[in-house]
Design a protein around this motif. Sequence first.
Motif, short mmCIF file in Angstrom:
data_model
loop_
_atom_site.label_atom_id
_atom_site.label_comp_id
_atom_site.label_asym_id
_atom_site.label_seq_id
_atom_site.Cartn_x
_atom_site.Cartn_y
_atom_site.Cartn_z
N CYS A 150 19.31 -9.85 -20.69
CA CYS A 150 20.12 -8.96 -19.84
C CYS A 150 20.33 -7.61 -20.52
CB CYS A 150 21.45 -9.62 -19.51
SG CYS A 150 21.31 -11.20 -18.63
N GLY A 151 19.29 -7.10 -21.16
CA GLY A 151 19.36 -5.79 -21.80
C GLY A 151 19.97 -5.78 -23.18
N MET A 152 20.45 -6.94 -23.65
CA MET A 152 21.07 -7.03 -24.98
C MET A 152 20.08 -7.65 -25.97
SD MET A 152 24.99 -8.15 -24.04
CE MET A 152 24.50 -9.57 -23.04
N GLY A 153 20.10 -7.13 -27.20
CA GLY A 153 19.12 -7.55 -28.18
C GLY A 153 19.55 -8.74 -29.01
N LEU A 154 18.58 -9.61 -29.31
CA LEU A 154 18.78 -10.77 -30.17
C LEU A 154 17.77 -10.68 -31.31
CD1 LEU A 154 19.82 -13.70 -30.84
CD2 LEU A 154 18.01 -14.52 -29.32
N LEU A 155 18.25 -10.71 -32.55
CA LEU A 155 17.38 -10.71 -33.72
C LEU A 155 17.37 -12.09 -34.36
CD1 LEU A 155 18.12 -7.38 -35.68
CD2 LEU A 155 16.08 -7.95 -34.36
N CYS A 172 13.24 0.36 -27.27
CA CYS A 172 14.31 0.17 -28.25
C CYS A 172 15.44 -0.68 -27.68
CB CYS A 172 14.85 1.52 -28.71
SG CYS A 172 13.66 2.45 -29.72
N LEU A 173 16.12 -1.40 -28.56
CA LEU A 173 17.23 -2.26 -28.19
C LEU A 173 18.39 -2.03 -29.15
CD1 LEU A 173 15.28 -5.63 -27.82
CD2 LEU A 173 16.40 -4.45 -25.93
N SER A 174 19.58 -2.39 -28.71
CA SER A 174 20.73 -2.49 -29.59
C SER A 174 21.01 -3.97 -29.81
CB SER A 174 21.96 -1.81 -28.98
OG SER A 174 21.75 -0.41 -28.87
N ALA A 175 21.22 -4.36 -31.04
CA ALA A 175 21.43 -5.78 -31.35
C ALA A 175 22.82 -6.22 -30.93
CB ALA A 175 21.22 -6.03 -32.83
N SER A 176 22.88 -7.29 -30.13
CA SER A 176 24.15 -7.91 -29.78
C SER A 176 24.40 -9.17 -30.61
CB SER A 176 24.18 -8.27 -28.29
OG SER A 176 24.11 -7.10 -27.50
N TRP A 177 23.29 -9.82 -31.03
CA TRP A 177 23.40 -11.03 -31.84
C TRP A 177 22.37 -10.94 -32.98
CZ3 TRP A 177 22.39 -11.31 -26.52
CH2 TRP A 177 23.50 -11.61 -25.72
N ILE A 178 22.80 -11.29 -34.17
CA ILE A 178 21.91 -11.38 -35.33
C ILE A 178 21.98 -12.81 -35.84
CG2 ILE A 178 21.37 -10.49 -37.62
CD1 ILE A 178 22.98 -7.97 -36.91
#
Length: 371
Positions: free
Chosen positions: A198-203, A289-295
């Motif tokens: 949903c547009g949020m990044g997961l690393l 590009c993404l912004s990380a929401s979960w690492i």
Amino acid sequence: MLEKTSAEMVLRPAAGAVFALLDGRSVLFSETRQKIYELDQVGAFIWCKLAQGASLEDVHQELGQLGIDEQAARQFTWQAMNIWIDRGLLDLDWRMSANCAFSTVLGQRRISVRAANWDLLQRLISLFCVPDDSGGQEDIAIETMVLDDQVFFRGNDASIHRCKAAALAPTIKAHITERLIRSDHWAFALHAASLAKCGMGLLLCGQPGAGKSTLALELVDAGFQYAGDDVALIGADGTICGVPFALTLKKGSWELLSRLYGDWNGVTHCRSDGAEVRYLPIPDAHNGCLSASWIIFLNRVASGPVELTSLDQLDSIKRLIEGAFAADGKLSQAGFFALKRIVAGARSFQLTYSESAKARRLLMDLCNGKA
């Protein structure tokens, strides 16, 4: 068996490489390396014939006239040529058609791949998820060809590399990855798989063997958007750009691959570390590009329950630094502040697991706000 090349190849002494006789002994002098190399009688014969413009077949035939059988002639020739190429004494130049080509975009850089024939190109196309034929200036160009069952490729710097056909795709992937990491556009890189929900990044962070690719395959099947399974490029502003090569799956994941995609009979490639891998292109891969929401830091164990352990920002940034690498081998101050921005905007966890299916369910619950 590789298809015969349709490109024209010329073998010739490299600039700065000269042949000479010293007291009747044959030597090569390398101006570039400032070294002298002595040749035996067969090596001197092969060098002189190539310097005169003879083809490999001509060399093999003339060695045959000297009483050397064809198999031995080929072995002697290639042993000598491989040494000369590696030492920069022999140049290979080729021209090929622009029709046998493929282009894509990775890490905001345009990649162009040209091959001498369709067999070579097909081996390389499996590396990439999404083609991009919109045109524009290429940032990284790869040309590859086959000669007498050996595969050669060159990049922008025109230096010649060689490898076995089975190792071509992994070798090209490593070459492109190194070029992307060395780009001035990125502050550093992380050993991490990257996905979007949903547009949020997961690393998914971890060293090779931590299970990043297998878990990424599970999450793609669960509806996550794939953005890369090995390296994530990090900008100075803390943005994350995955490198969506095709998913790279080792033997331990092939059974899962077959369960999810049917009887998968993809070509098997051999990496430099000896591991056999198969590539799975993901058609709708995220290429921005993404912004990380979960690492998530992966801790794969032999057995036991699956568990998420929350990490504070300090612990998270320490772990990220351990998995970070830059072109010059050092994490800069700008890189450190980029990491600070990443952990400030994300929730960090250690995931301890033994089975990827159970880890998948727990990560789905986490990203859906249930864990």
